[in-house]
Design an enzyme around this catalytic site. Structure first.
Site, short mmCIF file in Angstrom:
data_model
loop_
_atom_site.label_atom_id
_atom_site.label_comp_id
_atom_site.label_asym_id
_atom_site.label_seq_id
_atom_site.Cartn_x
_atom_site.Cartn_y
_atom_site.Cartn_z
N ASP A 25 20.12 -16.42 -43.55
CA ASP A 25 19.21 -16.73 -44.65
C ASP A 25 19.86 -17.88 -45.42
O ASP A 25 20.92 -17.71 -46.02
CB ASP A 25 19.07 -15.47 -45.53
CG ASP A 25 18.25 -15.73 -46.78
OD1 ASP A 25 17.86 -16.89 -47.01
OD2 ASP A 25 18.02 -14.76 -47.53
N TYR B 202 5.81 -28.77 -51.42
CA TYR B 202 6.47 -29.18 -50.18
C TYR B 202 6.95 -30.63 -50.27
O TYR B 202 8.10 -30.95 -49.96
CB TYR B 202 5.48 -29.01 -49.03
CG TYR B 202 5.96 -29.41 -47.66
CD1 TYR B 202 6.85 -28.63 -46.94
CD2 TYR B 202 5.49 -30.59 -47.06
CE1 TYR B 202 7.26 -29.00 -45.67
CE2 TYR B 202 5.90 -30.96 -45.80
CZ TYR B 202 6.79 -30.16 -45.10
OH TYR B 202 7.19 -30.53 -43.84
N LYS C 269 10.61 -32.42 -50.36
CA LYS C 269 11.03 -33.44 -49.37
C LYS C 269 11.59 -34.68 -50.07
O LYS C 269 12.62 -35.22 -49.66
CB LYS C 269 9.85 -33.81 -48.46
CG LYS C 269 9.46 -32.71 -47.46
CD LYS C 269 10.60 -32.32 -46.53
CE LYS C 269 10.17 -31.36 -45.44
NZ LYS C 269 11.32 -30.75 -44.74
N GLY D 181 11.86 -21.83 -35.30
CA GLY D 181 10.63 -22.50 -35.71
C GLY D 181 10.12 -23.49 -34.67
O GLY D 181 10.66 -23.58 -33.56
N GLN D 182 9.08 -24.22 -35.04
CA GLN D 182 8.42 -25.11 -34.09
C GLN D 182 9.38 -26.17 -33.54
O GLN D 182 9.42 -26.41 -32.33
CB GLN D 182 7.20 -25.79 -34.74
CG GLN D 182 6.35 -26.56 -33.75
CD GLN D 182 5.39 -27.55 -34.41
OE1 GLN D 182 5.48 -27.84 -35.61
NE2 GLN D 182 4.47 -28.08 -33.63
N GLY E 292 16.84 -22.59 -38.99
CA GLY E 292 15.41 -22.59 -38.67
C GLY E 292 15.18 -22.73 -37.17
O GLY E 292 14.19 -23.29 -36.72
N1 SER Z 1 3.49 -30.72 -40.40
C1 SER Z 1 3.86 -30.51 -41.78
C2 SER Z 1 2.83 -29.74 -42.51
O1 SER Z 1 1.68 -29.85 -42.12
C3 SER Z 1 4.08 -31.80 -42.47
O2 SER Z 1 5.39 -32.17 -42.42
O3 SER Z 1 3.12 -29.11 -43.46
#
Ligand code: SER
Length: 316
Positions: free
Chosen positions: A53, A142, A146, A11-12, A8
């Protein structure tokens, strides 16, 4: 940590963690792996870059063997709102991807950093001063990934001795790479709009308070936790960490200190509002402070000043 793989990487978090790791451990020792997003120039020019991937375990195993990887920062994942829109794909990327990383790490003796999140909590969790060890019954896919991920990482540590460590990140604010598909994304977008248009329409309610952190602190947390003395760690997956806690209206007031004519409007997105309403307002991060010396450096005022300074230059 001598040979590091970052999944990743485009990504940010990855786009800032990779350069920090390369500065610390040497450019050739940090392999950045991205998937769909076009990699930032720096990722490709300053060290090894590969496409990966994470749902392809053979491809992952090959990279780990070929580069003799000993540590994986596993960042590849869909964020909360994106995952809600496509839960089946999110499970595959977020959960199967993590399982692949843990399996390959078990076989090849790698340490693993896994970022958990405020999303690992749910509506039954105390929202203020959220304890390190508390009820975790998230209502988003999500969040389910986690919590499952935290448990799976702990399992791989106790059962197989894989050195797994993680933090529960709050919303992350950064100027390098925009987040996408997250519930806390407003806290990044607002700065771009404030500088370019002097106005922003926020998808969360003005008083929705959430934990937040500036990216330099988030990057440092990942590195410091992975370097921490394992004998000091009573927890592993995952540590609450936070740096500030604010609502959109409070962030706007802070931005107005620098851009006085900035105006904030609201158009609530029911999906993301419901997600935010199920998350902590602020977490208790004492365990991280006690066990590995966690200490944030940026509060709301310092983060806002630095964001505006950097974005003014970037966008001019
Ligand atoms: N920043 C993430 C989100 O908003 C939370 O872990 O999905």
């Amino acid at each position: 940590m001598k040979r590091i793989l970052v999944t990743g990487a485009t990504g940010q978090i990855g786009s800032e963690l990779v350069p920090a790791l390369r500065t610390r451990y040497g450019s050739d020792n940090v392999i950045a792996a991205g998937h769909k997003r076009t990699p930032q120039h720096a990722l490709v020019e300053q060290g090894p870059y590969t496409t990966l991937d994470v749902t392809d375990i053979e491809a992952l195993a090959t990279i780990v063997r070929d580069f003799r990887i000993d540590t994986i920062f596993h960042l590849a994942a869909l964020l909360s709102a994106a995952a809600e829109q496509n839960p089946q794909v999110a499970w595959k990327i977020n959960m199967e991807g993590l399982h692949h990383v843990l399996e390959v790490s078990r076989v090849n003796g790698c340490a693993v950093f896994f970022p958990s999140s405020i999303g690992a909590f749910g509506p039954g969790t105390p929202r203020d001063n959220t304890p390190q060890d508390t009820l975790q019954r998230p209502t988003t896919l999500y969040g389910v990934c986690k919590v499952s991920g935290e448990l799976l990482c702990d399992y791989y540590f106790t059962r197989f001795g894989v050195d797994t460590r993680g933090v529960r990140y709050p919303g992350l604010i950064s100027y390098e790479t925009l987040p996408s598909g997250g519930t806390t994304d407003y806290a990044v977008e607002i700065f771009y709009h404030a500088i370019q248009q002097k106005k922003y329409t926020c998808f969360l309610h003005k008083s929705t308070t959430l934990d937040m952190m500036y990216m330099p602190d988030a990057v440092r947390a990942a590195i410091e936790l992975m370097e921490a003395d394992p004998h000091q760690l009573k927890h592993r997956n995952a540590f609450n960490i936070t740096a500030m806690s604010f609502a959109p209206a409070e962030l706007a007031a802070q931005i107005r200190q620098h851009i006085p004519d900035f105006t904030l409007h609201y158009q609530i997105d029911p999906l993301r509002q419901a997600i935010a309403d199920s998350w902590p307002r602020y977490m208790d991060d004492q365990a991280a402070r006690d066990e590995w010396g966690w200490q944030p450096q940026y509060d709301l005022a310092a983060m806002t000043r630095d964001m505006i300074d950097h974005l003014m230059k970037k966008l001019s």
